[in-house]
Design a protein around this motif. Sequence first.
Motif, mmCIF file in Angstrom:
data_model
loop_
_atom_site.group_PDB
_atom_site.id
_atom_site.type_symbol
_atom_site.label_atom_id
_atom_site.label_comp_id
_atom_site.label_asym_id
_atom_site.label_seq_id
_atom_site.Cartn_x
_atom_site.Cartn_y
_atom_site.Cartn_z
ATOM 1 N N LEU A 176 0.819 -1.206 0.000
ATOM 2 C CA LEU A 176 0.000 0.000 0.000
ATOM 3 C C LEU A 176 0.857 1.263 0.000
ATOM 4 O O LEU A 176 0.488 2.275 -0.604
ATOM 5 N N ALA A 177 2.002 1.197 0.668
ATOM 6 C CA ALA A 177 2.915 2.349 0.650
ATOM 7 C C ALA A 177 3.436 2.599 -0.759
ATOM 8 O O ALA A 177 3.538 3.750 -1.211
ATOM 9 N N VAL A 178 3.751 1.523 -1.486
ATOM 10 C CA VAL A 178 4.216 1.669 -2.876
ATOM 11 C C VAL A 178 3.090 2.193 -3.756
ATOM 12 O O VAL A 178 3.313 3.021 -4.649
ATOM 13 N N ILE A 179 1.877 1.731 -3.516
ATOM 14 C CA ILE A 179 0.735 2.215 -4.280
ATOM 15 C C ILE A 179 0.543 3.720 -4.056
ATOM 16 O O ILE A 179 0.272 4.475 -4.988
ATOM 17 N N HIS A 180 0.701 4.140 -2.817
ATOM 18 C CA HIS A 180 0.509 5.554 -2.490
ATOM 19 C C HIS A 180 1.561 6.425 -3.171
ATOM 20 O O HIS A 180 1.247 7.446 -3.797
ATOM 21 N N ALA A 185 7.951 5.601 -0.645
ATOM 22 C CA ALA A 185 8.245 4.229 -0.222
ATOM 23 C C ALA A 185 9.740 3.937 -0.342
ATOM 24 O O ALA A 185 10.342 3.325 0.550
ATOM 25 N N ALA A 186 10.349 4.381 -1.450
ATOM 26 C CA ALA A 186 11.783 4.153 -1.638
ATOM 27 C C ALA A 186 12.603 4.892 -0.586
ATOM 28 O O ALA A 186 13.604 4.376 -0.089
ATOM 29 N N SER A 187 12.170 6.097 -0.219
ATOM 30 C CA SER A 187 12.896 6.869 0.794
ATOM 31 C C SER A 187 12.802 6.234 2.171
ATOM 32 O O SER A 187 13.641 6.490 3.043
ATOM 33 N N MET A 188 11.803 5.371 2.365
ATOM 34 C CA MET A 188 11.650 4.665 3.634
ATOM 35 C C MET A 188 12.426 3.355 3.664
ATOM 36 O O MET A 188 12.349 2.600 4.635
ATOM 37 N N GLY A 189 13.143 3.077 2.577
ATOM 38 C CA GLY A 189 13.957 1.867 2.530
ATOM 39 C C GLY A 189 13.268 0.673 1.904
ATOM 40 O O GLY A 189 13.797 -0.448 1.946
ATOM 41 N N ILE A 190 12.099 0.858 1.319
ATOM 42 C CA ILE A 190 11.373 -0.239 0.672
ATOM 43 C C ILE A 190 11.973 -0.515 -0.697
ATOM 44 O O ILE A 190 12.246 0.409 -1.463
ATOM 45 N N ASN A 191 12.174 -1.779 -1.002
ATOM 46 C CA ASN A 191 12.664 -2.182 -2.318
ATOM 47 C C ASN A 191 11.482 -2.172 -3.287
ATOM 48 O O ASN A 191 10.759 -3.165 -3.425
#
Length: 297
Positions: A176-180, A185-191
């Motif tokens: 959901l973070a990537v969708i938003h 999301a990338a800045s939060m460390g999500i691949n």
Amino acid sequence: MLALTILFDGIIYASWLFIVALGLTLIFGVLKILNIAHGSFYAVGAYVTASFVSWSVGAGMSPAWSLLFMLLAALAVSLLLAPLVERVLLRSFYGRDEVLLVLVTYALFLILEDVTKLIWGAVPYYVTEPYMLFGVLDIGLMSYVGYDFILIGFAVVCGLGVWWGLNRTRTGKIVLAVIHSNEIAASMGINVSRVCTLAFMFGIFLASLAGALTSPMISVQPGLASGVIIVSFAVVIIGGLGSIEGAAIGAVIVGLARALAVHTWPAAELFSIYIAMAIVLMFRPEGLFHRIQARKI
């Protein structure tokens, strides 16, 4: 009695269509892609299932094993074909113009259509063994094959499973973070690339699973993909792009519209779907469950 028949037929048709549309709306939500080739993965799932089931029957195995082979066929398509398509073809077009992505997936649709013809030929496949495993159920004066209700159960499980996974699990929160927002999301460390790959694989799994589940009910033959993608796009347009609830309601609307036409005016079977879509869009141009805020599914 006619109304009850239309209701049952519409829900049965809507069940497998919802599974296809669920995968389509998931891919759109995460990758922002209107995947024209989605119906092709449905067809590949149906063809692979037909091959597996035909082999198992020829080997003298019990028809009950065909249920396992349906799941294995869907997994094979999602694990082998989907990552190849996403990483080799689609990944290089992320962030580009949406029209270009539509053209790329349309080209993929044409390629997969020819590939299925090269591998399986133009002769229809019939694998009816799984369809008769659950007998026949009598509801009043009507008789239905038990497999149809198993299909409805699969649709309910898929819908609730995807909703629960997105809204009640840590992995779902990441999706959901990537969708938003990809950037946040990338800045939060999500691949983000990995999330996109997994979302695409799961969306394709749903499409190929629907193909696997419906292969015992239909003639598996060339042209299967084009019909599926038309009605599945109608479902997500009616329900609103990126909405699980919309995909469910849209599938029911399309299923009931088709069933009504089949029982009252068979010549208007496909046209009835467009009529239902036009009526909804007259009052809700963005679909029934369109959200003005951040897109989510």
